[in-house]
Design a protein around this motif. Structure first.
Motif, PDB file in Angstrom:
ATOM      1  N   TYR A   1      -4.128  -8.577  28.251  1.00  0.00           N
ATOM      2  CA  TYR A   1      -2.744  -8.196  28.529  1.00  0.00           C
ATOM      3  C   TYR A   1      -1.885  -9.429  28.818  1.00  0.00           C
ATOM      4  N   GLN A   2      -2.364 -10.292  29.725  1.00  0.00           N
ATOM      5  CA  GLN A   2      -1.618 -11.488  30.080  1.00  0.00           C
ATOM      6  C   GLN A   2      -1.520 -12.451  28.891  1.00  0.00           C
TER       7      GLN A   2
ATOM      8  N   THR B   1       4.723  -1.655  28.384  1.00  0.00           N
ATOM      9  CA  THR B   1       5.280  -2.968  28.704  1.00  0.00           C
ATOM     10  C   THR B   1       5.198  -3.905  27.507  1.00  0.00           C
TER      11      THR B   1
ATOM     12  N   LYS C   1       0.644  -0.678  30.687  1.00  0.00           N
ATOM     13  CA  LYS C   1       0.545  -1.956  29.991  1.00  0.00           C
ATOM     14  C   LYS C   1       0.988  -1.861  28.537  1.00  0.00           C
TER      15      LYS C   1
ATOM     16  N   SER D   1       7.904  -2.698  33.086  1.00  0.00           N
ATOM     17  CA  SER D   1       6.599  -2.605  33.734  1.00  0.00           C
ATOM     18  C   SER D   1       6.695  -1.884  35.071  1.00  0.00           C
TER      19      SER D   1
END
Length: 525
Positions: free
Chosen positions: A10-11, A127, A124, A118
């Motif tokens: 995700y990051q 987002t 997620k 978010s």
């Protein structure tokens, strides 16, 4: 390493999309768009004058609201460019410096918009969808690549709403006061914010008060933080409405501008204007620098989901009274209502007046997608897969068009007096090959285009055609049938300026022609 990437997918994806956003905003920034817009030229020259002489081009000393033609330009963008010229440009003006705040604000919009979605959806995948839309949609790309002063309002509102959402989540007083400061700063970005933001703050305050998300004393403190931050704006509005004498404040001169945009406000045709504004903000306007008819502002495929999201937001708002449960998405619904109403009071075919509404469209789009997913429980994966493929095709097509084909010069429906193609290369050619020539440059009667590339002291500015300057600076900016023809002169003429070209042909004089897209260079032996 593989497990680390899997755990942090995700990051990593968000970081990748941010890097792509940086690239899309700064790649070819000085040459795409391939013209200088009239407001870019005026803003740049005004900022150069302020950075070097402490006055705007009309000789107003450190004006809070710099004058621009028959109106004004927002102070936030103007003085950001002033700082860039002084500290990074070493007193010099360039296209990059003028467009940098727009590109940087677009990056800040990506960060704050993604974070806001978010907070609201706490999902997620949603987002990431927000990050994709902010990265690749035409309006978010195009509006972040040229220096239209009012476009900063979109970023400012996105920042302000994010801090407000953080307050709603934490309930901390200092976060509420910080949101007030952010809304106060937003008032420096665009004159229409003087009406939009107060209406929005009243609506959301009443809604928060009803759901006990805020107390009345805190509302007062919130209002004070906005007013203190925006005190110069309040003083400016006072001088504008009551025709008061100029006020000196912290070294700046706060005085009414020559043109009063308040005169444009009208309640006539409100319904028709609301519909027209909705149509052009979702499709395109006559302004080719922030939308094109082939791709619309957010792609045609997004429109049904945005409209569905609006309906769902209205339903969520009504349902919040029945369940007595505060709905964070109502923040965007109220801002959409406030912005739509105020913009409809000033009839226009330019979507830039409603630029800050696009953060609401982002929320509506995601709300509409989620509503479809909730309804299509069995076919959800197939729906999302088809939708993803569709957006990949739209994005690939737009990226190819915008970065390899798009040219404002080729869009002949655009008013010629609104843009200008750089003539620096032609002037260099004249100096190197033709020697000492008096230069006539076709600036469609707008001298600010010339001053952007060849700035002069504002004290020597008027009249340009009568000035005596060194030969490196074009002396004349008007080309028509009354322009004198001289063997000692060179003429940089727009190809569409048929009046002057016919005048030259009818003169019977023999001249040389050199083609520089989109100009002709005419000169005599």
């Amino acid at each position: 390493m593989k497990n680390l990437c899997k755990q942090n997918w995700y990051q990593i994806t968000l970081l990748f999309l941010f890097c792509v956003t940086v690239f899309l905003r700064f790649y070819k920034l000085t040459v795409l768009p391939d013209v200088l817009h009239i407001d870019e030229a005026a803003l740049g020259y005004n900022s150069w004058c302020l950075a070097n002489y402490g006055t705007d081009r009309y000789l107003n000393v450190l004006p809070f609201y710099p004058q621009n033609f028959y109106g004004g330009q927002s102070p936030l963008y103007t003085y950001l460019v002033v700082l860039l010229i002084k500290f990074f440009g070493k007193g010099n003006l360039s296209v990059f410096l003028v467009r940098f705040p727009a590109a940087f604000a677009s990056l800040l919009l990506w960060i704050t918009g993604t974070r806001s979605m978010s907070l609201i959806f706490d999902n997620k995948k949603i987002t990431l969808a927000a990050a994709l839309i902010l990265c690749f949609c035409p309006y978010f790309v195009m509006s972040g690549r040229y220096a239209l002063d009012c476009n900063l309002m979109l970023c400012c509102i996105s920042c302000s709403v994010l801090v407000l959402l953080l307050y709603l989540k934490t309930g901390k007083l200092h976060t509420l006061l910080l949101s007030g400061v952010c809304f106060g700063i937003s008032l420096y970005s665009y004159a229409l914010s003087y009406l939009i933001i107060p209406i929005f703050l009243v609506l959301i305050s009443l809604y928060m008060l009803y759901h006990k998300k805020i107390t009345f004393p805190r509302i007062l403190l919130w209002a004070v933080s906005v007013c203190i931050t925006a005190l110069p704006v309040i003083l400016f509005a006072y001088t504008l409405l009551f025709h008061a004498e100029p006020i000196q404040f912290l070294g700046f001169t706060i005085s009414p501008i020559s043109g009063n945009r308040m005169d444009e406000i009208s309640f006539s045709s409100l319904g028709a204007n609301l519909w027209n504004n909705l149509k052009i903000t979702l499709t395109y306007s006559i302004y080719p620098m922030d939308s094109v008819d082939k791709f619309y502002t957010l792609y045609p495929v997004s429109i049904p989901f945005i409209l569905l999201g609006m309906l769902c937001s209205v339903y969520d708002f009504g349902n919040s009274f029945r369940t007595r449960c505060f709905h964070s998405g109502t923040v965007y619904l109220f801002y959409f209502i406030s912005c739509s109403f105020v913009v409809a009071l000033t009839p226009t075919d330019h979507l830039y007046r409603a630029n800050s509404i696009y953060i609401c469209y982002l929320f509506f789009f995601l709300r509409g997608i989620r509503a479809c997913c909730d309804f299509l429980t069995v076919y959800r994966k197939a729906f999302l897969r088809i939708l993803a493929y569709g957006y990949v095709l739209w994005i690939a097509s737009f990226m190819r068009y915008y970065y390899t084909i798009y040219s404002v010069l080729d869009l002949h429906t655009y008013a010629n007096s609104f843009y200008f193609a750089d003539i620096s290369d032609i002037v260099t050619y004249i100096d190197e090959n033709l020697g000492d020539k008096e230069i006539y440059a076709d600036c469609v009667d707008v001298e600010e285009f010339l001053y952007f590339y060849y700035p002069i002291s504002p004290y020597e500015r008027v009249p340009l055609s009568a000035r005596e300057e060194d030969d490196e600076i074009p002396k004349h900016y008007i080309l028509n049938a009354s322009t004198p023809l001289s063997p000692s002169a060179a003429y940089i003429v727009r190809k569409e300026n048929q009046e002057f070209i016919s005048y030259l042909n009818d003169s019977g004089l023999s001249c040389h022609t050199v083609e520089f897209s989109p100009y002709y260079l005419f000169y005599f032996d």
